[in-house]
Design a protein around this motif. Structure first.
Motif, PDB file in Angstrom:
ATOM      1  N   ALA B  64       0.835  -1.209   0.000  1.00  0.00           N
ATOM      2  CA  ALA B  64       0.000   0.000   0.000  1.00  0.00           C
ATOM      3  C   ALA B  64       0.872   1.262   0.000  1.00  0.00           C
ATOM      4  O   ALA B  64       0.653   2.187   0.771  1.00  0.00           O
ATOM      5  N   GLY B  65       1.886   1.251  -0.851  1.00  0.00           N
ATOM      6  CA  GLY B  65       2.715   2.436  -1.027  1.00  0.00           C
ATOM      7  C   GLY B  65       3.782   2.637   0.031  1.00  0.00           C
ATOM      8  O   GLY B  65       4.463   3.654   0.059  1.00  0.00           O
ATOM      9  N   GLN B  66       3.962   1.663   0.901  1.00  0.00           N
ATOM     10  CA  GLN B  66       4.898   1.816   2.006  1.00  0.00           C
ATOM     11  C   GLN B  66       5.945   0.710   1.961  1.00  0.00           C
ATOM     12  O   GLN B  66       5.608  -0.463   1.930  1.00  0.00           O
ATOM     13  N   LYS B  67       7.226   1.100   1.935  1.00  0.00           N
ATOM     14  CA  LYS B  67       8.292   0.089   1.943  1.00  0.00           C
ATOM     15  C   LYS B  67       8.281  -0.622   3.294  1.00  0.00           C
ATOM     16  O   LYS B  67       8.273   0.028   4.330  1.00  0.00           O
ATOM     17  N   ILE B  68       8.308  -1.947   3.285  1.00  0.00           N
ATOM     18  CA  ILE B  68       8.202  -2.641   4.564  1.00  0.00           C
ATOM     19  C   ILE B  68       9.518  -3.299   4.970  1.00  0.00           C
ATOM     20  O   ILE B  68      10.320  -3.693   4.138  1.00  0.00           O
ATOM     21  N   GLY B  69       9.706  -3.394   6.274  1.00  0.00           N
ATOM     22  CA  GLY B  69      10.797  -4.169   6.853  1.00  0.00           C
ATOM     23  C   GLY B  69      12.098  -3.420   7.038  1.00  0.00           C
ATOM     24  O   GLY B  69      12.779  -3.596   8.035  1.00  0.00           O
ATOM     25  N   TYR B  70      12.454  -2.596   6.070  1.00  0.00           N
ATOM     26  CA  TYR B  70      13.777  -1.961   6.115  1.00  0.00           C
ATOM     27  C   TYR B  70      13.660  -0.494   5.722  1.00  0.00           C
ATOM     28  O   TYR B  70      12.722  -0.083   5.071  1.00  0.00           O
ATOM     29  N   ARG B  71      14.642   0.271   6.162  1.00  0.00           N
ATOM     30  CA  ARG B  71      14.758   1.635   5.655  1.00  0.00           C
ATOM     31  C   ARG B  71      16.230   1.904   5.397  1.00  0.00           C
ATOM     32  O   ARG B  71      17.103   1.221   5.925  1.00  0.00           O
ATOM     33  N   GLU B  72      16.479   2.902   4.576  1.00  0.00           N
ATOM     34  CA  GLU B  72      17.860   3.291   4.327  1.00  0.00           C
ATOM     35  C   GLU B  72      18.194   4.439   5.257  1.00  0.00           C
ATOM     36  O   GLU B  72      17.415   5.378   5.388  1.00  0.00           O
ATOM     37  N   ASP B  73      19.330   4.348   5.936  1.00  0.00           N
ATOM     38  CA  ASP B  73      19.706   5.478   6.779  1.00  0.00           C
ATOM     39  C   ASP B  73      20.465   6.495   5.936  1.00  0.00           C
ATOM     40  O   ASP B  73      20.637   6.322   4.732  1.00  0.00           O
ATOM     41  N   GLY B  74      20.918   7.587   6.538  1.00  0.00           N
ATOM     42  CA  GLY B  74      21.559   8.675   5.812  1.00  0.00           C
ATOM     43  C   GLY B  74      22.697   8.198   4.909  1.00  0.00           C
ATOM     44  O   GLY B  74      22.870   8.686   3.799  1.00  0.00           O
ATOM     45  N   ALA B  75      23.459   7.221   5.384  1.00  0.00           N
ATOM     46  CA  ALA B  75      24.628   6.775   4.632  1.00  0.00           C
ATOM     47  C   ALA B  75      24.277   5.736   3.563  1.00  0.00           C
ATOM     48  O   ALA B  75      25.154   5.121   2.990  1.00  0.00           O
ATOM     49  N   GLY B  76      22.983   5.539   3.329  1.00  0.00           N
ATOM     50  CA  GLY B  76      22.585   4.561   2.318  1.00  0.00           C
ATOM     51  C   GLY B  76      22.656   3.133   2.814  1.00  0.00           C
ATOM     52  O   GLY B  76      22.559   2.180   2.049  1.00  0.00           O
ATOM     53  N   GLN B  77      22.831   2.960   4.130  1.00  0.00           N
ATOM     54  CA  GLN B  77      22.869   1.615   4.712  1.00  0.00           C
ATOM     55  C   GLN B  77      21.449   1.104   4.917  1.00  0.00           C
ATOM     56  O   GLN B  77      20.574   1.847   5.350  1.00  0.00           O
ATOM     57  N   ARG B  78      21.254  -0.191   4.644  1.00  0.00           N
ATOM     58  CA  ARG B  78      19.947  -0.767   4.790  1.00  0.00           C
ATOM     59  C   ARG B  78      19.782  -1.244   6.234  1.00  0.00           C
ATOM     60  O   ARG B  78      20.615  -1.992   6.752  1.00  0.00           O
ATOM     61  N   ARG B  79      18.737  -0.780   6.919  1.00  0.00           N
ATOM     62  CA  ARG B  79      18.548  -1.183   8.309  1.00  0.00           C
ATOM     63  C   ARG B  79      17.164  -1.746   8.513  1.00  0.00           C
ATOM     64  O   ARG B  79      16.204  -1.281   7.924  1.00  0.00           O
ATOM     65  N   ARG B  80      17.093  -2.737   9.394  1.00  0.00           N
ATOM     66  CA  ARG B  80      15.797  -3.309   9.703  1.00  0.00           C
ATOM     67  C   ARG B  80      15.037  -2.334  10.602  1.00  0.00           C
ATOM     68  O   ARG B  80      15.616  -1.714  11.500  1.00  0.00           O
TER      69      ARG B  80
END
Lengths: 205, 255
Positions: B64-80
């Motif tokens: 529904a338009g929302q990335k789930i599970g992870y986000r990218e932090d400022g440095a482009g690192q993928r975080r849960r």
């Protein structure tokens, strides 16, 4: 009445050791099941050490060794501490066993309806684990009642030592030992019956 | 219309073994997509990624338009994402499992109510009403005070479906919901799933029931070795399979 006081102490020692030991033991079991590797290692050592040591030695250690390092406990406190540690190692082990026996699907189903880990534990896992634990836990409680007699060695006047004091005055050793034995039996009988009643009440159809 | 579910470039490994090798899949509201394929093709893993029961290493899932599970932090690192956030996103999906996974110490209605009360913070009375309504819908109203142990497999599965769908999810996930059932109990569960499909529920199913997949799906996806090997309408997939692999798979399945 000396004997009644002794019985009172036996009950007090048993109840406090079982209650404290169970609370501590639940945390021990939780750490064993969900802890990081290093925590599990430490807790495993704790369990194995306590279960591998005779309760008698534990009691002597709590009473004599702790006072050497500056912790001064009364004989009563030292005895309760020893039994609490002993109880916690047993409860820890059965809690771990019960939690790991619950199918992983239960946790997944709980997650899938949006429950957090804490909610999953409180509403889904713990109620199932407690039912599984109960019979073994009742057993542990009766073990503690019996182990409480060992506190007579460090001078706690619980039922056994109180009986021996009466016998020293009256020389009626057979009668009073029989009587003490019967009282211990009665205590554990009541615990077991109560355990069974609770078990029946909460059993899952 | 923006899609309900967008999976792009999804990769997932179990240790050395790569089970999903780049999956792209889009679902619109009301779509019924069946995942078919031999065991080990990654279809169940794909389903479990959508409700975050499995982590994934690469790619993204949008619900529904929302990335789930992870986000990218400022440095482009993928975080849960933190657990609470993951739990909330999970409740946007509903899942029915092969082994039902009802909570054995709760009655049918309590099973359905638990998520409503704890996740949706619904008052108890309202939760009971909603739960009763859904149990009625799956034909289990008369058994709402029974414990799972007192119900047949088919009945348990219907309660489990009610438990999932009562949460009002954006999408329902069905993981081989009839595989653990005796043959004579399969039909009653499939009937419930079919009703939901007809009413426009968005659904992603893993199934071995080929005839059912053909009847009920808007799209069928054939997976092989961690990739989508062929996809199309049920008629295309079952009527005119293009690849040899799919032809071989269908020849070995009962239709």
């Amino acid at each position: 009445m000396n004997l009644l006081d002794g019985l009172g102490d036996t009950i007090l020692i048993s109840v406090s050791s079982v209650v404290l030991g169970t609370i501590l033991g639940v945390f021990v079991g939780l750490a064993m099941t969900y802890g990081q590797r290093w925590l599990r290692f430490i807790v495993r050592l704790y369990i194995d050490f306590l279960r591998g040591t005779p309760v008698f030695v534990l009691i002597l250690a709590c009473f004599y060794v702790l006072s050497v390092v500056g912790v001064d406990l009364t004989a009563f406190q030292a005895g309760v501490l020893a039994l609490t540690l002993f109880c916690s190692s047993h409860v820890g082990e059965i809690v771990r066993g019960a939690l790991s026996a619950i199918a992983v699907g239960q946790t997944e189903a709980a997650k899938s309806i949006g429950l957090t880990f804490m909610q999953t534990f409180v509403y889904v896992l713990l109620p199932q684990a407690l039912r599984q634990i109960l019979p073994t836990w009742v057993n542990t409680a009766t073990e503690i009642v019996k182990a409480s007699t060992l506190l007579s060695i460090i001078g706690v006047v619980e039922l056994l030592l109180a009986t021996q004091q009466v016998i020293a005055r009256t020389y009626l050793s057979l009668e009073f030992y029989l009587f003490a034995g019967f009282v211990y039996f009665l205590l554990n009988f009541v615990i077991e019956q109560a355990g069974r009643a609770v078990e029946r009440r909460i059993s899952i159809p | 219309m923006s899609p309900i579910l967008t999976i792009s470039g999804l990769h997932k490994s179990f240790g050395e073994l790569e089970v999903l090798k780049g999956i792209d899949l889009t679902m619109q509201q009301g779509d019924v997509v069946s995942l078919i394929g031999s065991s080990g093709s990654g279809k169940t893993t794909l389903l479990r990624c959508v409700n975050l029961l499995e982590d994934f290493e690469k790619g993204s899932i949008e619900l529904a338009g929302q990335k789930i599970g992870y986000r990218e932090d400022g440095a482009g690192q993928r975080r849960r994402l933190p657990e609470r956030e993951v739990a909330r996103q999970r409740s946007m999906t509903g899942m029915a499992f092969q082994q039902f996974n009802l909570f054995p110490h709760m009655t049918a209605i309590r099973n359905v109510m638990l998520g409503l009360i704890k996740t949706k913070n619904m008052p108890k009375d309202e939760a009971r009403e909603v739960a009763q309504k859904w149990l009625e819908r799956v034909g289990m109203a008369a058994r709402s005070d029974h414990y799972p142990g007192q119900l047949s497999g088919g009945q348990q599965q219907r309660v489990a479906i009610a438990r999932a769908i009562a949460m009002n999810p954006q999408i329902m996930l069905f993981d081989e919901v009839t595989s653990a059932l005796d043959p004579e109990l399969v039909a009653e569960v499939l009937a419930v799933v079919r009703d939901l499909a007809v009413e426009g529920m968005t659904m992603l199913l893993v199934t071995h029931e080929m005839r059912f997949a053909r009847d009920v799906s808007t799209k069928v996806v054939f997976m092989h070795q961690g990739r989508i090997h062929e996809e199309g309408t049920p008629d295309e997939i079952f009527g005119a399979p293009k690849t040899e692999r799919l032809q071989g798979f269908l020849a070995n399945s009962e239709i």
